[in-house]
Each structure stands twice: as C-alpha cells, then as structure tokens.
Design an enzyme around this catalytic site. Structure first.
Site, PDB file in Angstrom:
ATOM      1  N   HIS A  77     -10.321  -7.903  -5.474  1.00 38.22           N
ATOM      2  CA  HIS A  77     -10.673  -7.022  -4.355  1.00 38.22           C
ATOM      3  C   HIS A  77     -11.520  -5.863  -4.888  1.00 38.22           C
ATOM      4  CE1 HIS A  77      -9.772  -3.923  -1.284  1.00 38.22           C
ATOM      5  NE2 HIS A  77      -9.532  -4.931  -0.458  1.00 38.22           N
ATOM      6  N   GLU A  97     -12.301  -9.932   0.049  1.00 33.79           N
ATOM      7  CA  GLU A  97     -12.979  -8.641   0.091  1.00 33.79           C
ATOM      8  C   GLU A  97     -13.444  -8.262  -1.317  1.00 33.79           C
ATOM      9  OE1 GLU A  97     -11.411  -6.207   3.761  1.00 33.79           O
ATOM     10  OE2 GLU A  97      -9.922  -6.139   2.161  1.00 33.79           O
ATOM     11  N   GLU A 120     -18.533  -4.277   1.093  1.00 34.38           N
ATOM     12  CA  GLU A 120     -17.856  -3.268   1.909  1.00 34.38           C
ATOM     13  C   GLU A 120     -18.350  -1.862   1.554  1.00 34.38           C
ATOM     14  OE1 GLU A 120     -13.591  -3.762   1.749  1.00 34.38           O
ATOM     15  OE2 GLU A 120     -13.263  -1.738   2.499  1.00 34.38           O
ATOM     16  N   CYS A 176     -10.900   1.790   7.067  1.00 36.01           N
ATOM     17  CA  CYS A 176     -10.921   2.473   5.776  1.00 36.01           C
ATOM     18  C   CYS A 176     -12.294   3.069   5.486  1.00 36.01           C
ATOM     19  CB  CYS A 176     -10.523   1.511   4.657  1.00 36.01           C
ATOM     20  SG  CYS A 176     -11.465  -0.023   4.655  1.00 36.01           S
ATOM     21  N   CYS A 177     -13.366   2.393   5.920  1.00 37.34           N
ATOM     22  CA  CYS A 177     -14.709   2.802   5.494  1.00 37.34           C
ATOM     23  C   CYS A 177     -15.198   4.092   6.147  1.00 37.34           C
ATOM     24  CB  CYS A 177     -15.714   1.680   5.754  1.00 37.34           C
ATOM     25  SG  CYS A 177     -15.369   0.174   4.811  1.00 37.34           S
ATOM     26  N   GLY A 229      -0.109  -2.396  -5.784  1.00 37.22           N
ATOM     27  CA  GLY A 229      -1.066  -3.496  -5.641  1.00 37.22           C
ATOM     28  C   GLY A 229      -2.448  -3.019  -5.264  1.00 37.22           C
ATOM     29  N   HIS A 237       0.808  -1.234   0.000  1.00 31.99           N
ATOM     30  CA  HIS A 237       0.000   0.000   0.000  1.00 31.99           C
ATOM     31  C   HIS A 237       0.835   1.275   0.000  1.00 31.99           C
ATOM     32  CE1 HIS A 237      -2.643  -3.142   1.614  1.00 31.99           C
ATOM     33  NE2 HIS A 237      -3.664  -2.435   1.241  1.00 31.99           N
TER      34      HIS A 237
END
Lengths: 648, 648
Positions: free
Chosen positions: B277, B329, B345, B413-414, B203, B152
């Site tokens: 993902h 995910e 998600e 993250c959400c 990625g 990341h």
C-alpha cells in the site's frame, strides 16, 4: 414474396446452399485440423462433460445432483468448483454435433455408442408433452418457461435440434431427431402470436437458426414459421421480458440493465448497431439471414447489411475477434478494441463465421466471404490448440505472458463450438445454386456438388493458406454449362486466373470471378494470389492501435511470440512497409510459414538506471519473427503481440 | 551514537530543521493555493465531516450511530451509502490540522470555534486511562488493541497527535495537545518490548512520524523512543500480526495475502523493495527518516536510500504519482506504470513529499529535493481543484473523458491531506542547520530563519514555477557568516547564480549551490534557471510509455486536454525535441503558462470507413496545446493525456 421473384431474375440471387458434410473430403491444412478434432478433441469433450457431471444432470435414472460440483482442475492444478449450469444441455448438444461430424472422418464405434447412450438419456428424460430440458425437469422443476430472458431454455433446445440433425445425417439414427421434432412440436404449440400462446422468445438466440435447420431436414414448414416468429417478435412492445419479469417479481431488477445485452431493445428490423453479448448477436443475425433467404425477406437483409457494416467497420478486431469486453461478453463503443484485455470469445468468432456463411446464401459477395475467412483462420481457429487438446476462451491480441490455453473452462461453450465448425468446414468452403457453384474458401479438398441438375466434382489442389496457388479440376460426366464463382480475396492485390492455361479476364462480380462456360471433364482452373506480407494499419479512431501495425499474409494475421523474440516484444519497431520480409517453414508448428522482418529495437544498453530522461532510447537493428496468430501459445509460454509498434 | 559524532564533523550533516509555519509568509503561486485552502477547502472539509456523520461517532453525548449511513452524493447525484469508517478519527484529525494551518493565513473565529467544539468532543470521549478512539469506544466497545493489522487504531492516534501539535502551535490552545499526551502515555504504557507490554505496531503506519512530532513539541523523549520501537519491531519474527490473528481466530485468512501490503514482511532495515500500500509505505519511510535523523541511525538511512532508489528509478510516474494499482492501493511490478488505470492516490504523492522532506533533514541533496518538487507540483497538487472545492483521489495520466474531480469521497483521506500540505508549504521550502540555510523550493515568500544563532530573513521574489528567475534578498541585523544552500534542479540544464550581481562559480554539492560567506543586510542572490520545454522519455522497460513523450517545463509535467485539442489526443504526434514550442499565459487557468507545440496529427479525412487498411494514415500539420497536469479537469470535462505519441 415479390422480392423472391425479383431475385429469381438475377442468376446470382437464386439462393446458394452448402453441400452436406460428407460431400466434401477435406485434406491439407483443414484436413489436419479435422483429424485433430476427430482423433482427440471430441473424446476430450466427452470426457470433460462426464467429469463436470453433465450426464448426472441429464440422466433421469441417476439421483438429482447437488447444485455445487467439483469441476475440472485449472491449468495450475487448483480445483475449480462451479454451479451446475442451466445451459449444460447445449454444451452436451454441441459435443454430440461435433462427434457426428467426427464420425464422417472415420468410423469410431466406441464414440458412437457413448453418444448413443447420451441421446438415450435425453430420450428417457423427455416429458410426455415433449418438453425436454434437464435443468427445469431435474434441477428446478416447476419453473419451465418462467424466465426466457436469462435461463437459456430455448437456446438449449436449439443446440439439441442442431445436434439431432447432424447426428441423423452422420449416422442415419433417428432417435434424437424424433425426440427433437416432438420437442419442436411442443415449443410450436407453446409459443406464437396466437392469444393462447406465449409471445416470448429466448434471451440467448440460437433456436431461430436451429429451427431453420430442423425444418430444412424434415421439410416441416411449421418449424420455419416458428423461427420467423421468434425473430419477428423480438424487441416488440409491450416487451415480453418486462411482462415475464413482472410475473416473477414486480421489483426485479435486470442485471444487464438494458435489453441491448440480448438484442431485444428494438424490433430486429430497426436495429442498426451491433450491441450486447457478442455470441447472442451473431446467432441472432445468422438466424435472421436464414429467414431472409427462406422467405426472401429484403427487410431483414437490409437490416443485416447495416449491421454487417456496423460490425466490420467499427467493432471487429483484425483477427475477426469480436466483443472486446468481459463485463457483457460483448460490444462496447465504436473503435474500442483494447488488445491485452480483449475478450473476443472464440464462440463469437465462430458465430461470425455462421453469420457470414449465411449472408453468402443469397449471393456470393466478398464482403462476407473475406470476413468469414478472416474470422475463421484467426479469431476462431486460435481457440483450439494445434493438437486439438487445449482451448482458448478469450482471444486477446496481446499478452505479457500470462494468458494460456485451458484444458477446460467453467463455461465450456467454446471448445465444442470450435470443434464442430472445424469438423464441418467443408460445408463453408463451397455452395451451389441452380446455375452457379461458388468456392468461398480455398483448401485441399474434393467436393461433390449439384448444379444445373448435374453432379459436379471439384478437386482443389493447393497448399493454401501457406501459399496462394490453387488448382481446381472440374469433373463432370458430360459437358455442362454453369458458372464457377471464385472468391478473389481483397487482400490479394494481384490475382491471376486461367482456365485450361488460358488467361481469364475477370470482370469483378462482388469480389468473385464468375467463370460461366460449358465445363468439360478435366477442365482446370488455376488461381494465383499474391501472398505478400501486408502490414495493416488500423483506423486512427482505434486508439489502442495507433502507431502500430499488424502483419498479415494471405488470410492469416501474424503475431510475435516471446519464444522467437526473447528480448521483449514492445521494444520492436517494424518498418511500415516491411521491406526485406523473408518467409520460412517452422517444423515446430507443423511447417507453418513464419515471417522474418528486419526491424529496429529500442536498446536498453545505453539507457542506464534512469526512469525518465530527455534522451531518446538508442535503436539497434534486429530481426523479428512473426508466426500465425492462430498458432500462438502452442510452444513455450511467453509474451505475444499482434499490433507491433511501427517506425513513423 | 558513533554515527552522530561522525556526522557532526561534516558541516552539511548537522541536521536541517524546517521553520515553523508562521515563520514563512507565502505569496505568489503557493500563496494563491493557501488562500483557496483557507477560504474554501477547510470549510468544505468540516462540512463534509459533518454531513458524513463523523461527529456523531465521536461526540459521546450523542446516540451511537448506526453502522450504515447515508453519505454525500456522488457527482452524478446518486447517494452513496457507506459504512461508518473505523478510521474517521484520522480524517477529522487531518481537518483539524489543515484548519490549524489555515488559521495562520487569516483569523477565522467561526472556524476556530467549530474546531474547538470538535476537540472538546475528543476530550470528553477520552477514557480515564487515556485511551481515545471513537470506533472502539462507541462502535465496537471491548475490542481495543485486538486487530492492529487492519483497524487503523494507532494510525488514528497518530493523526490526532499531528493535529494536536499543529493546533497548539497555531492557536496556543493546549486542550488537544494535553489529551494526546495522555493518550501517548497510555500507548507508551501499553506497547513496547517489555514482557508486560504488547509487542505490536500498526498495520497502517503513521504513529511513528506523529510521535516524533509530539516528542519534538513536548521534549518528551519517551515518545521518540516509542516511535523507534514501532519501527524496530516491524516485521520481526515471531510476527506480531500472526500472533494477534491466531488469538482472534486460528482459521482467519489475511485478505491481503502477504504482509508486504503493510511493509511488515521483513524487519525494516532488511527491506530493499518498495511494496504494498503506497501511502502506508510513504508514512513508514517518513517515520524511519525521522528516527534516522533523531538517533543518527545510519542503518535506517542506508535502507531508506535503497528504497528511495527503488521507488524513484523503477516505480514512480513522471508526475511523482506512485502506487499504480487500485487492488492494493499500491505497488505492483517494476516498470508497471499504466496510465489510464493509474491509481496514484493523491495521499501517496503527499506521502512521498513527507518522506522526501525528511530525507533532506540530514543534508540537502537534490536526489530528494527534486523528487519532492516533482511529486508536490504534479501528483499531489492535482488532487485539489484550482478553486479548492473539488478533489481527485486517483490521478491517472490518461483519461478518455470519464475521470473527474469529486465533491467528496467515501474514503475521504486525500482532501484533508492535500489541504494540510498546501497550507503548510512554507515548512517544505526552507530549512536551517547550525551553519547552513537551505532553500529547497522556490516561490514568492518571506522566511524568518535562525542560523549561526542569528535571525535571518530571506525574501524570495519570483514568479516560479511560471518562470525560472528567482531573487533572494538576505536580511540580517549584522554581518553573519553562514552558507546558503540553493537547490539547482536537475531539469535546469543551464542555471546561473549571482551574488550582488557577481557571478557565483557553483561547485556542485549534491545538487545544491552552497554559497558560504559573510552575509550583509540586503545582499541579493539571483538565480536563473533555463525553463525550456523538455520532452521526457520513459525507460523502455515501461511498456505503457513506449514511443511516447511527456512534456515538462521546469518542475511541471504538462498534459493535453480535450478542451484545447478537440480533435482527439491520441492522434497527435509530437516531435521528439519539441522545436518551435511557444509559451503563453492562460487566463482561464489563473494565468498558468501553456505550451503550444507544432505537431503532426493523423488525419481521418482520407481514411474513409475502413477499419483496417494497408495504407498509412495521412499526417497533417497542427498545433497542440499543453497545460500543466495539476490544472487538468478545471475547465470543461474531456480527454486528458500526459504521455503523447512521439514522431520516431
């Protein structure tokens, strides 16, 4: 003891004992299955134990094996590597037991000599004090009896006791029986309520029913008393598993969280809900039923009746499968019966048959007989392929095409379990008391029984379960008075009974027709059960089955398979009452009866590409073919579905 | 470049740009949500980052923290312990971005000074060469750019770039913008097709769309070119992730098995199936859409159209939720849309809105506008509680009562993602090109836009989405010719449009009404969309929704909740066409519109204790109350169900 006397006043309560295995000659439906077990399954079982390295663990003359072993390949060809299992003694024991029953079917000197050699390993392994467990003697020496909760030590002993009785009965060879009596003596000297003994019991029940069996074979009352102790001690406070765990490590956490997992959360007579690991629960209840019968213990019977009701009205699949969850191999919440993810271990349905058959030991009662039949023909029997060569461990009621029979399993408890029950099926079919003969299961067979101190032979002629016509011929040397109790299954909405051609007016007796008369040589009873196609609905509390029906016919639950219904099973809508159902015989499944039903099918033709739409999917007429659930995955792999959507 | 010229000939293809956030004053439905974010959510976000220890990782003046940190308690009060995350920079960046948008809503000097302090940490952390990543500077020094696939690193840079642009626009403060330009210069000097640069890409896609945003803000074309490089390089052979992995460890196994997980299995223009993902996929496609618009790249647009069709016709929940599986995910098989276990998600639906809004950048098209609205109002908005204080990470379409909003999440993250999209919703509502103004979303608001080199103010008066009446008043200083493009949602089966009271005869234009005229001050357009209750069916290939309907009204998907329907949701059978539906306003849910529908309910009254029976469950008449899906779990906890059984 009072209760025993009360029972004696009730002719139906004098205690029903099954016949010995060789006393029932089984033909027809079950005969073919026994042949598959005797001709193929038992040899496979032996070979798989060999390949898994089980005998390397048992045989004291071989080097102690490493803990990690290469294992039998998965169906996809990959090698599965597993730990040697601490309960391998039990798997080998069940193979011995299944082999013993197979030897009744036909002599097989090669098999017998292999089993003799295995028994000899156990005999040589047995310690001077009688102790016998290959794991604790060879893999983890010095730790015996330190973890009854998790390590299957008494469970293994129980299975070896069952094997010993079976092998002795089948072959007359005493070696294993003598070994296991010495081991039972050791266990009896080690466990018990006395201050100098361990007040513990096994985390995986089994030894209770096994000690009853050993006691019945040997006449040794101590074994019976020990079985009762294990049952009475279970769940008492202070809790033995707590005491034991603190001795090992005061900070130890129990991986299953609560003792419900092994049914030791409460004393057994206070238990009202069927909980935890399903096979353990069934073996416990079977042992409790044995002790209830042996000691006339109504407090146990009462608890068992409550538990029976709990299981069969809130926690059982329509197949007689039980224990929906893989996480605990057992029970979850009431009415939680997911179909695709159903665990429903083959062993659990086998265990349910064990329990049911023992509930019938006090009196014939359809409540138990019907469920015994349901679990046997569906949830249990599905566990063995038609040719006897492959196995199911889990028995889901729905598959998208990915669930298939195994050549073996890393936890190989189910294959020998389904093999031993099939090979001994005759003992579940009949039972006799001092005054009554009960026929619990129908099937082409000849049974030699004793009633009223007289030898009686019953000959069943029937194509059951494919049709509902059963003829029973009674052979006696001289006219003899006894009652013949015939189960009238609840599914048989119309059943007719005649004796020598004369209509018998059945007064329902706990779901059994009780024909009490002086029987003469050649008397013939004819039963005729309606074998309609019966769409079953589930209690609406079972969310997973809402709006769906399961097709049944006689004792068999049916399913759809992709091979017969290639356009997808979930798009099929069956009428609620299945009018127009037609049966036919399927050569590809050993002439099993298939059912063809006119259905509607949601059509994709006019749907287009939209993922969502306000329009209703088109329906077109079609025909769906249902086959017996126990025979699924015996042809091409594909989808399977028991609970089919119904038209509302 | 040819394609750009072709597009110029089509007045609808000149490129639509959204307004800046402060140019849209949002009131009504979304105004309340923005207030919740500004008044509550952003403060919670900051506090949670603080509590999680994120600033300890970033601030170079503090000791380097341990890897294992105590984390925010779960709802059940247990403390959750997590690893510090290598993508925390991105979470903090999204908080900065959400805070920036909140500062438009109202001044908040205390919040602003906190954010300034965080930005200062990043500025102090930045290395002399411009590199900036708290994980690789402080937690794993020496390993920068060694695992683009999993770690990341560029993703974090992207989120910080977005934050920098947003914070500069909101406050005029350049510090983070300058920091991120220096970092972007460093990345540009490090990555690219030239032999002396790394030919890699991230990625987890994100930097692509972020560089476009940074380029648009700064006018720096190098950033745009770098974004295009990252997109063009993705999935080319030899595969960069293979090269990189071999350098780390020749025997390394990729945990996700295939590169479909991060959409690098093929060059992006060859991709036809939405895989892997879900959030990664959405961010990639959003970046591709940006590059397609900026470079007039029809090859990218064509791939995106194929992927859009793939996603929205085979892999999307009716809520606009995407990515059914927790394991990756992300995406599984076509038509595999389980309801109870849906991952869906929040971030993935937010990402779908990002992608859709960028597809609208080339031309208004209902194909994108409708899905943008569907994902926004349902799958995304459900992620934030009505009061802005709790969050959903997964968004199932069915719950037995065990799924509830979190105060925080170990992978946070959400929460900032849903916060930043809500707080910037005005930019998704409108867009303008040289000749056209598009209204993509309806909602009470005032927008200052530019078209035909003239300032135009649009004022929407509406209670949308609670009713379908929308008035739009056009304010111009002088009569101005332009086209006003108004989305006519596909769900609006009858829509009427009038201009100054005169009926407008809509010629459908990719699902938009295009009103081209000389607009005068105070001209008023009135839209009236039918807001019928619309039961939706799923394509019969979606097994999980067979025999079920989902209630919708306008853009909203509805659901049943236990609090309104206490007798169990699965026993409810709705009619296929929902006759007799009545709407009412629910004070307990901010006067949201509820729908009451006459239904049948399977009754347990006459069922008795049987688990299975041939009798059909009784049906009784009842009324079911449906509430908007995005508002579920804002009252008492309980069951929830979107796809309700339908009468057949």
């Amino acid at each position: 003891m009072n209760s025993l006397k009360q029972h004696a006043a009730d002719p139906a309560m004098t205690g029903f004992r099954p016949p010995a295995i060789p006393d029932v000659q089984v033909r027809g439906f079950w005969g073919e299955r026994i042949d598959a077990v005797a001709d193929r399954t038992v040899h496979i079982l032996y070979d798989r134990c060999l390949a898994a390295g089980m005998f390397d663990q048992i045989d004291p003359s071989r080097p102690v094996p490493e803990l990690r072993l290469k294992f039998h390949p998965y169906p996809d060809g990959k090698l599965n590597t597993v730990n040697a299992q601490m309960f391998w003694d039990s798997d080998v024991a069940k193979v011995i037991e299944a082999a013993a029953y197979a030897l009744y079917r036909h002599k097989d000197p090669e098999l017998e000599s292999k089993i003799d050699a295995v028994i000899d390993m156990f005999a040589r392994l047995q310690q001077p004090d009688g102790y016998l467990n290959s794991w604790y003697i060879r893999m983890q020496p010095g730790l015996r009896w330190t973890n009854l909760r998790d390590c299957h030590e008494l469970y293994c002993a129980g299975h070896l006791m069952e094997a010993a009785v079976a092998y002795y009965q089948a072959t007359g060879k005493r070696q294993l029986l003598d070994v296991m009596c010495r081991y039972a003596d050791h266990i009896d000297a080690t466990f018990g309520p006395e201050p100098d003994k361990i007040p513990g019991y096994c985390g995986h029940e089994e030894i209770e029913l096994a000690l009853v069996r050993l006691s019945r074979q040997t006449g040794e009352q101590r074994y019976m008393n020990l079985a009762k102790f294990f049952i009475d001690a279970r769940g008492q406070q202070p809790h033995y598993f707590d005491i034991e765990a603190k001795k090992r490590d005061p900070g130890e956490r129990y991986q299953h969280g609560t003792y419900e997992y092994n049914q030791s959360h409460l004393p057994v007579r206070q238990q009202t809900k069927v909980v935890g690991h399903a096979v353990r629960a069934m073996y416990l209840y079977a042992g409790m039923a044995d002790i209830a019968a042996e000691f006339g213990d109504d407090s146990l019977t009462k608890a068992l009746q409550t538990l029976w009701d709990d299981l069969t009205t809130k926690q059982m699949y329509v197949t007689g499968g039980i224990g929906p969850a893989a996480a605990n191999e057992g029970f979850t919440d009431y009415y939680d019966l997911p179909n695709e993810s159903a665990y429903a271990e083959t062993c659990a349905s086998v265990g349910l048959v064990f329990w049911a058959s023992r509930m019938l030991g006090r009196t014939p009662d359809r409540i138990y007989g019907d469920i015994m039949e349901q679990a046997l023909y569906n949830g249990a029997l599905a566990g063995l392929a038609a040719d006897g060569a492959k196995f199911f461990y889990e028995n889901p009621l729905e598959s998208r095409g990915g669930h298939h029979r195994w050549t073996w399993h890393s936890c190989p408890c189910c294959p020998p379990n389904i093999a031993r029950i099939i090979a001994s099926i005759g003992t579940y079919m009949y039972a006799s008391s001092a005054s009554d003969i009960a026929v619990h299961l129908y099937g082409e067979s000849t049974a030699r029984l004793r009633v009223a101190n007289t030898a009686v032979t019953l000959e069943q002629q029937t194509q059951y379960p494919w049709n509902g016509e059963v003829g029973i011929t009674v052979q006696v040397d001289a006219p003899t008075s006894f009652a013949l109790c015939l189960r009238i299954p609840a599914w048989a909405e119309s059943a007719s009974i005649s004796v020598n051609g004369a209509f018998f007016d059945n007064k329902d007796n706990r779901g059994y027709a009780r024909i009490e008369r002086e029987w003469r040589p050649g008397d013939k009873v004819e039963l005729r059960f309606a074998m309609e196609v019966r769409p079953m609905h589930a209690n609406p509390k079972v969310m997973q089955d809402l709006g769906r029906v399961a097709m049944t016919r006689g004792p068999l639950v049916y399913c759809l398979e992709g091979i017969d219904n290639p356009e997808g099973l979930q798009s099929i809508l069956v009428p609620k009452s299945a009018p127009g159902a037609v049966t036919s015989s399927l050569p590809s499944l050993g002439n099993a009866v298939a059912i063809d039903i006119p259905v509607l099918r949601e059509s994709l033709d006019a749907w287009g590409n939209a993922l969502y739409s306000t329009k209703t999917p088109d329906l077109k007429s079609s025909t769906a073919r249902f086959v017996p659930y126990h025979l699924w995955d015996n042809r091409e792999p594909g989808e399977m579905l028991v609970w089919v959507r119904s038209q509302s």
